[in-house]
Design an enzyme around this catalytic site. Sequence first.
Site, short mmCIF file in Angstrom:
data_model
loop_
_atom_site.label_atom_id
_atom_site.label_comp_id
_atom_site.label_asym_id
_atom_site.label_seq_id
_atom_site.Cartn_x
_atom_site.Cartn_y
_atom_site.Cartn_z
N SER A 194 -11.55 71.42 106.82
CA SER A 194 -10.59 70.63 107.59
C SER A 194 -9.60 69.97 106.65
CB SER A 194 -11.30 69.55 108.41
OG SER A 194 -11.84 68.56 107.56
N LYS A 195 -8.40 69.70 107.18
CA LYS A 195 -7.34 69.09 106.36
C LYS A 195 -7.67 67.66 105.98
CE LYS A 195 -4.05 70.30 109.30
NZ LYS A 195 -2.71 70.46 109.92
N ARG A 196 -8.54 66.99 106.75
CA ARG A 196 -8.90 65.61 106.44
C ARG A 196 -9.78 65.53 105.19
NH1 ARG A 196 -9.68 65.64 111.90
NH2 ARG A 196 -11.94 65.82 111.64
#
Length: 494
Positions: free
Chosen positions: A256-258
């Site tokens: 995920s980008k987080r």
Amino acid sequence: MSDAPIPARTRVAPSPTGDPHVGTAYMALFDVAWARKTGGQFVLRIEDTDRARLVEGSEQQIFDSLKWLGLAYDEGPDVGGDHGPYRQSERLGTYRPYVDQLIADGHAYYCWCSTERLAELRAQQQASKQSVTGYDRLCVGNTRDERAALPGFTENPVVRMRVPDAIDLTFDDIIRGRVTAPRPDDQVILKADGFPTYHLAVVVDDHLMGITTVVRGEEWISSTPKHVQLYKWLGFAMPQFAHMPLLRNVDKSKISKRKNPAARLMWFREQGYLPEALRNFLQLLAYPPKLEDDGSEREVVAFDEFIADFDWSRINTVGPIFDVKKLDWLNGVYLRNLSVDELTERIIEHELRTGRWTEVDGARRELLRQAVPLVQERMTLLGDAVPALEFLTTPDDELGIEDDALASLKDDAGQVLAAAISALEAVGEWGHETIQATLREALVDGMGLKPKFAFAPVRVAISGKKVSPPLFESMQILGRDSSLARLRRLAVRL
């Protein structure tokens, strides 16, 4: 009779809600491979119906990153095509007739339940640990006025599909074979603001755009029975489904980008990866290496070669591990296979795009071209070159000497430099072989030093560092005057 496959139409349909996810490229790569393999077309559609999450500039990043990766689309918002428009927000008039048809046929219904009631319902179901969860169909069979007399009413209804009790939960997947999914609830297909949800829009758009193969992540397996049911109700021809394995971090969590900067597709370009290396890496995440005639496996496979051999049956459904170390290795291989001229231009483009350079004159371009062979074998990223070669473009009197480099020198470094200067002043033709032979004779043979101690002061004087690109080739590029000036500068300091 010909065994040639029917030309496929594939699509990728990202949402412009921030930096494009690497999963978009991962799916697009296999979309492109199948379309090209069959002589078909690859379509880009922008799914922008979730207006609250749109991010300005994100759509352009999607266009740019796919083109940078060499995953050019045949139809899309910025290139046109016969099946447009290619933004869902521009297709709103398309969906309503299908919603009305589903309502008229008894396959969908208005739901006036407020968000508060739905939240309370979910909480109750979770607290009681019910085996069957989802919407409880309070609105089914009620008119607006009848529903208004019940608790939890809102004036702005949504439309839900009415999932049959006997819905078929199995479907054919060209990667996984026969698949069974969990039973769905009555999915919202039209929101209160008039925008369709993904589940309706994807079916209608894929049909109207002639998509024959739907390639998407395995997280959509649970939604496929709903989509299959909509295809049947609306009388649409069923496409093939191909559910790709999800990308995983090294710890097996979903990428995920987080949590992982490498989930951002733009990150790879910013870091200095080559698009052909990233494509090859994405191939290997779900597809085996090339099997050679002698039984060995080859991981470095050009995209055209991958397309020619592509077969859905070879996809590995085990969640692939997104290990950037493997990408680093691949990128190094591709960098080393570039010609000097090509690599020079790629480095320049990278420096200009990242803003580390603002302009490149002829002299700087030529110096970089001469120096690239000194670092090409050791490069992992495009951005590695300029910092490693910066000493060649720094004025002699501005070259800094790193503290650890200075501290590493032996007590006799001043004498070594004096001997080196004396020997090099007598050199006629200034070439790296002559420089090496001269210094070896003066310092190794003449002073009895081991090469690593003999050349260390020279390296520090020339580059300002303990470790540098090949020393003698660097001195050739610098030229006689600069090389001697740097040697004298450090000798005086010592």
